[in-house]
Design a protein around this motif. Structure first.
Motif, PDB file in Angstrom:
ATOM      1  N   LEU A   1       0.798  -1.072   0.246  1.00 57.58           N
ATOM      2  CA  LEU A   1      -0.043   0.134  -0.045  1.00 57.58           C
ATOM      3  C   LEU A   1       0.977   1.298   0.061  1.00 57.58           C
ATOM      4  N   ALA A   2       2.035   1.161   0.543  1.00 57.20           N
ATOM      5  CA  ALA A   2       2.790   2.400   0.735  1.00 57.20           C
ATOM      6  C   ALA A   2       4.339   1.905   0.743  1.00 57.20           C
ATOM      7  N   ILE A   3       5.263   2.568   0.346  1.00 55.98           N
ATOM      8  CA  ILE A   3       6.645   2.614   0.856  1.00 55.98           C
ATOM      9  C   ILE A   3       7.179   3.720   0.490  1.00 55.98           C
ATOM     10  N   TYR A   4       7.788   4.502   1.464  1.00 54.15           N
ATOM     11  CA  TYR A   4       8.312   5.569   1.557  1.00 54.15           C
ATOM     12  C   TYR A   4       9.638   6.017   2.163  1.00 54.15           C
ATOM     13  N   ALA A   5      10.620   6.487   1.642  1.00 51.82           N
ATOM     14  CA  ALA A   5      11.689   6.955   2.532  1.00 51.82           C
ATOM     15  C   ALA A   5      12.032   8.561   2.540  1.00 51.82           C
ATOM     16  N   LEU A   6      12.604   8.549   3.609  1.00 54.46           N
ATOM     17  CA  LEU A   6      13.096  10.335   3.633  1.00 54.46           C
ATOM     18  C   LEU A   6      13.795  10.411   2.242  1.00 54.46           C
ATOM     19  N   PRO A   7      13.719  11.561   1.824  1.00 56.32           N
ATOM     20  CA  PRO A   7      14.636  11.949   0.585  1.00 56.32           C
ATOM     21  C   PRO A   7      15.861  11.806   0.741  1.00 56.32           C
ATOM     22  N   ALA A   8      16.429  12.173   2.043  1.00 59.30           N
ATOM     23  CA  ALA A   8      17.986  11.869   2.147  1.00 59.30           C
ATOM     24  C   ALA A   8      18.414  10.728   2.128  1.00 59.30           C
ATOM     25  N   ALA A   9      17.431   9.569   2.404  1.00 59.04           N
ATOM     26  CA  ALA A   9      17.737   8.092   2.738  1.00 59.04           C
ATOM     27  C   ALA A   9      17.415   7.135   1.540  1.00 59.04           C
ATOM     28  N   ARG A  10      17.026   8.058   0.393  1.00 66.86           N
ATOM     29  CA  ARG A  10      16.793   7.369  -0.895  1.00 66.86           C
ATOM     30  C   ARG A  10      18.001   6.741  -1.472  1.00 66.86           C
ATOM     31  N   GLY A  11      17.782   5.714  -2.099  1.00 65.86           N
ATOM     32  CA  GLY A  11      19.129   5.209  -2.849  1.00 65.86           C
ATOM     33  C   GLY A  11      20.070   4.602  -2.004  1.00 65.86           C
ATOM     34  N   ARG A  12      19.747   4.451  -0.624  1.00 64.52           N
ATOM     35  CA  ARG A  12      20.740   3.941   0.234  1.00 64.52           C
ATOM     36  C   ARG A  12      20.275   2.434   0.868  1.00 64.52           C
ATOM     37  N   GLY A  13      19.438   1.962   0.424  1.00 67.13           N
ATOM     38  CA  GLY A  13      18.900   0.377   0.509  1.00 67.13           C
ATOM     39  C   GLY A  13      17.822   0.264   1.397  1.00 67.13           C
ATOM     40  N   ALA A  14      17.132   1.350   1.954  1.00 67.09           N
ATOM     41  CA  ALA A  14      16.058   0.994   2.810  1.00 67.09           C
ATOM     42  C   ALA A  14      15.045   0.580   2.408  1.00 67.09           C
ATOM     43  N   GLY A  15      14.448   1.089   1.137  1.00 64.07           N
ATOM     44  CA  GLY A  15      13.397   0.414   0.662  1.00 64.07           C
ATOM     45  C   GLY A  15      13.531  -1.399   0.226  1.00 64.07           C
ATOM     46  N   SER A  16      15.038  -1.603  -0.425  1.00 67.69           N
ATOM     47  CA  SER A  16      15.059  -2.825  -0.792  1.00 67.69           C
ATOM     48  C   SER A  16      15.211  -3.722   0.653  1.00 67.69           C
TER      49      SER A  16
END
Length: 168
Positions: free
Chosen positions: A104-119
């Motif tokens: 339904l949702a998967i979001y990261a702080l802009p500064a955390a994007r591309g650093r593996g949190a979503g994965s």
């Protein structure tokens, strides 16, 4: 919206990127409500600026991320947070039905994007729902969301009719 489907072991494939961090992924609790709201607000404002009107973004945040709504979702869904140090940097909210799991949702702080949190969040969901397909929708034109799913795709997703699909 484009539909996205995930299966087992897809998130772990592919070369590691140098900026990846070690994220602790755990079930969200009521103590995380304000942090989840802060991540949602920062992510929505950054992601949808220029794609949706500011009033639309704020109205959605006010409804979907009101404290009682977030608390309800934490209590009823597979609601996970990714922690770096002491800070919630990202979250995912998923709900299963008889056939599949809906991301339904998967979001990261802009500064955390591309650093593996979503994965890391997806890997945890894939482990929890092993054998069940996970589906998600992304607003067409949401380049940040599309870029995330494209990155996951490069590590194992296959494209079908504007949808990236992973089978369990």
């Amino acid at each position: 919206r484009a539909r996205v489907r995930f299966g087992d072991d897809d998130v772990a494939q592919g070369p590691a990127r140098p900026r990846l961090m070690v994220w602790i992924v755990r079930a969200a609790t009521s103590a995380d409500i304000e942090a989840v709201r802060a991540v949602a607000a920062a992510a929505w404002r950054d992601t949808y600026d220029g794609l949706l009107r500011a009033e639309t973004i704020e109205a959605f945040l006010g409804r979907a991320y009101a404290p009682e709504q977030v608390g309800r979702r934490i209590g009823s869904d597979a609601f996970l947070v990714a922690i770096e140090g002491e800070q919630v940097g990202a979250f995912a909210d998923a709900r299963e039905d008889d056939e599949q799991v809906h991301l339904l949702a998967i979001y990261a702080l802009p500064a955390a994007r591309g650093r593996g949190a979503g994965s890391a969040l997806l890997a945890e969901l894939l482990g929890r729902f092993r054998g069940r397909p996970i589906v998600a929708e992304v607003l067409v034109g949401n380049r940040k969301g599309e870029a995330f799913y494209e990155a996951v795709k490069r590590r194992g997703l296959q494209n079908a009719r504007n949808a990236a699909i992973l089978e369990a």
